[in-house]
Design an enzyme around this catalytic site. Sequence first.
Site, PDB file in Angstrom:
ATOM      1  N   ASN A   7       0.927  -1.304  -0.282  1.00 44.20           N
ATOM      2  CA  ASN A   7      -0.012  -0.090   0.285  1.00 44.20           C
ATOM      3  C   ASN A   7       0.672   1.185   0.469  1.00 44.20           C
ATOM      4  O   ASN A   7       1.671   1.629   0.728  1.00 44.20           O
ATOM      5  CB  ASN A   7      -0.971  -0.182   1.233  1.00 44.20           C
ATOM      6  CG  ASN A   7      -2.024   1.393   1.135  1.00 44.20           C
ATOM      7  OD1 ASN A   7      -1.599   2.466   1.222  1.00 44.20           O
ATOM      8  ND2 ASN A   7      -2.980   0.912   1.807  1.00 44.20           N
ATOM      9  N   GLU A  35      -4.171   1.505  -3.077  1.00 42.56           N
ATOM     10  CA  GLU A  35      -3.679   3.198  -2.486  1.00 42.56           C
ATOM     11  C   GLU A  35      -3.350   4.296  -3.001  1.00 42.56           C
ATOM     12  O   GLU A  35      -2.140   5.283  -2.754  1.00 42.56           O
ATOM     13  CB  GLU A  35      -3.813   3.915  -0.912  1.00 42.56           C
ATOM     14  CG  GLU A  35      -4.846   3.289   0.072  1.00 42.56           C
ATOM     15  CD  GLU A  35      -5.242   4.372   1.088  1.00 42.56           C
ATOM     16  OE1 GLU A  35      -5.835   5.345   1.429  1.00 42.56           O
ATOM     17  OE2 GLU A  35      -4.433   3.563   1.994  1.00 42.56           O
ATOM     18  N   TYR A 118      -7.755  -3.560  -2.139  1.00 43.24           N
ATOM     19  CA  TYR A 118      -7.987  -2.902  -1.010  1.00 43.24           C
ATOM     20  C   TYR A 118      -8.862  -3.275  -0.326  1.00 43.24           C
ATOM     21  O   TYR A 118      -9.829  -2.831  -0.541  1.00 43.24           O
ATOM     22  CB  TYR A 118      -7.286  -1.897  -1.342  1.00 43.24           C
ATOM     23  CG  TYR A 118      -7.220  -0.666  -0.927  1.00 43.24           C
ATOM     24  CD1 TYR A 118      -6.468  -0.573   0.506  1.00 43.24           C
ATOM     25  CD2 TYR A 118      -8.023   0.809  -1.075  1.00 43.24           C
ATOM     26  CE1 TYR A 118      -6.757   0.339   1.556  1.00 43.24           C
ATOM     27  CE2 TYR A 118      -8.245   1.610  -0.203  1.00 43.24           C
ATOM     28  CZ  TYR A 118      -7.606   1.724   1.300  1.00 43.24           C
ATOM     29  OH  TYR A 118      -7.406   2.311   2.308  1.00 43.24           O
ATOM     30  N   ASP A 162      -3.293  -4.570   0.670  1.00 44.45           N
ATOM     31  CA  ASP A 162      -3.597  -4.410   1.845  1.00 44.45           C
ATOM     32  C   ASP A 162      -5.372  -4.373   2.542  1.00 44.45           C
ATOM     33  O   ASP A 162      -5.828  -4.338   1.899  1.00 44.45           O
ATOM     34  CB  ASP A 162      -4.096  -3.086   1.650  1.00 44.45           C
ATOM     35  CG  ASP A 162      -4.328  -2.149   3.586  1.00 44.45           C
ATOM     36  OD1 ASP A 162      -4.814  -3.067   4.341  1.00 44.45           O
ATOM     37  OD2 ASP A 162      -4.729  -1.130   3.374  1.00 44.45           O
ATOM     38  N   ASN A 164      -6.879  -5.157   5.606  1.00 46.12           N
ATOM     39  CA  ASN A 164      -7.296  -4.274   6.762  1.00 46.12           C
ATOM     40  C   ASN A 164      -7.909  -4.981   7.753  1.00 46.12           C
ATOM     41  O   ASN A 164      -8.968  -4.739   7.795  1.00 46.12           O
ATOM     42  CB  ASN A 164      -8.450  -3.105   5.845  1.00 46.12           C
ATOM     43  CG  ASN A 164      -7.458  -1.788   5.988  1.00 46.12           C
ATOM     44  OD1 ASN A 164      -6.662  -1.618   7.269  1.00 46.12           O
ATOM     45  ND2 ASN A 164      -7.288  -1.390   4.915  1.00 46.12           N
ATOM     46  N   ASP A 263       3.333   4.064   5.181  1.00 46.35           N
ATOM     47  CA  ASP A 263       3.309   3.552   6.350  1.00 46.35           C
ATOM     48  C   ASP A 263       2.459   2.579   6.624  1.00 46.35           C
ATOM     49  O   ASP A 263       2.823   2.061   7.617  1.00 46.35           O
ATOM     50  CB  ASP A 263       2.494   4.339   7.182  1.00 46.35           C
ATOM     51  CG  ASP A 263       0.895   4.437   6.390  1.00 46.35           C
ATOM     52  OD1 ASP A 263       0.887   4.091   4.423  1.00 46.35           O
ATOM     53  OD2 ASP A 263      -0.582   4.797   7.094  1.00 46.35           O
ATOM     54  N   HIS A 264       3.030   1.486   5.024  1.00 52.13           N
ATOM     55  CA  HIS A 264       3.020  -0.168   5.026  1.00 52.13           C
ATOM     56  C   HIS A 264       4.356  -0.172   4.244  1.00 52.13           C
ATOM     57  O   HIS A 264       4.831   0.865   4.350  1.00 52.13           O
ATOM     58  CB  HIS A 264       1.789  -0.679   3.734  1.00 52.13           C
ATOM     59  CG  HIS A 264       0.286  -0.199   4.388  1.00 52.13           C
ATOM     60  ND1 HIS A 264      -0.322  -2.060   4.854  1.00 52.13           N
ATOM     61  CD2 HIS A 264      -0.010   1.235   4.629  1.00 52.13           C
ATOM     62  CE1 HIS A 264      -1.325  -0.777   5.028  1.00 52.13           C
ATOM     63  NE2 HIS A 264      -1.841   0.562   4.854  1.00 52.13           N
TER      64      HIS A 264
END
Length: 272
Positions: A7, A35, A118, A162, A164, A263-264
Amino acid sequence: MRIATVNVNGIRAAARKGMGEWIASSAPDVLLLQEVRADEAIAAGLLPGYTAVTWPCRIKGRAGVSVAVREGGPASIGAVRQGIAAPGTPEPDVDSGRWLEVDLSLADGSSLTVISAYLHSGQLGTEKMDQKYAHLDLVDARMADLLTASRDGGQQVIMAGDLNVVRSEKDIKNWKPNHNKIAGVMDEEIAHLESWFASGWVDVARELAGPEAQGPYTWWSQRGKAFDNDAGWRIDYQVATPGLRPMSATVDRAADYASRWSDHAPLVVEYD
């Protein structure tokens, strides 16, 4: 064959922060991005040396997924399918740019389907959580169809991205304060993923790391000292049909907070 998923938290921002240097160093044969938050032309321009297909979200600035294949590598792009909804069914705007299937033609004459996925992050007590569960229902149905086809002579599949959702206390540093209190750690969400693995899909990183290994995490909050303290979540997956042979899996975690370009962290798997 090296397949990486990450991501990027906005491909333009990631490119400014060092994504290109990582791609050049890692040189994945296939790169699955989530993303992306950019149209196809912009994404392709930020992936030199790769042929890329992107499905942007119809809601500007959100979601967006890409599949990029290294030029001169062992794979080339064939058929492309956008969306998780059944054929003839309109894709909800909130689900667009979240599920991209690409059939790859391999150098040995075989083929492989890869999916950049995603899933919604969700938020308890809001419409966003309803959207997440509705999307998961669609994913369940598609995963069942793909697995059946792979066993009936169809080609093998890697669904990555991702998702989640963590699976257990082995996938999140702070399990107890989050379990059944926050989206991504709810038993109802986890049950969707567990149904895939019970049916035969393989959680590649968990399979290779072993059931008792903690992590490895793939996402850390930008707040506080989560990255420095390795207070992470394992929410980025490569999920494979059982006919494939993953050899190794690595989370390419940045050396320090300042070196991060998302951030991934990328999850990189070598397949035989």
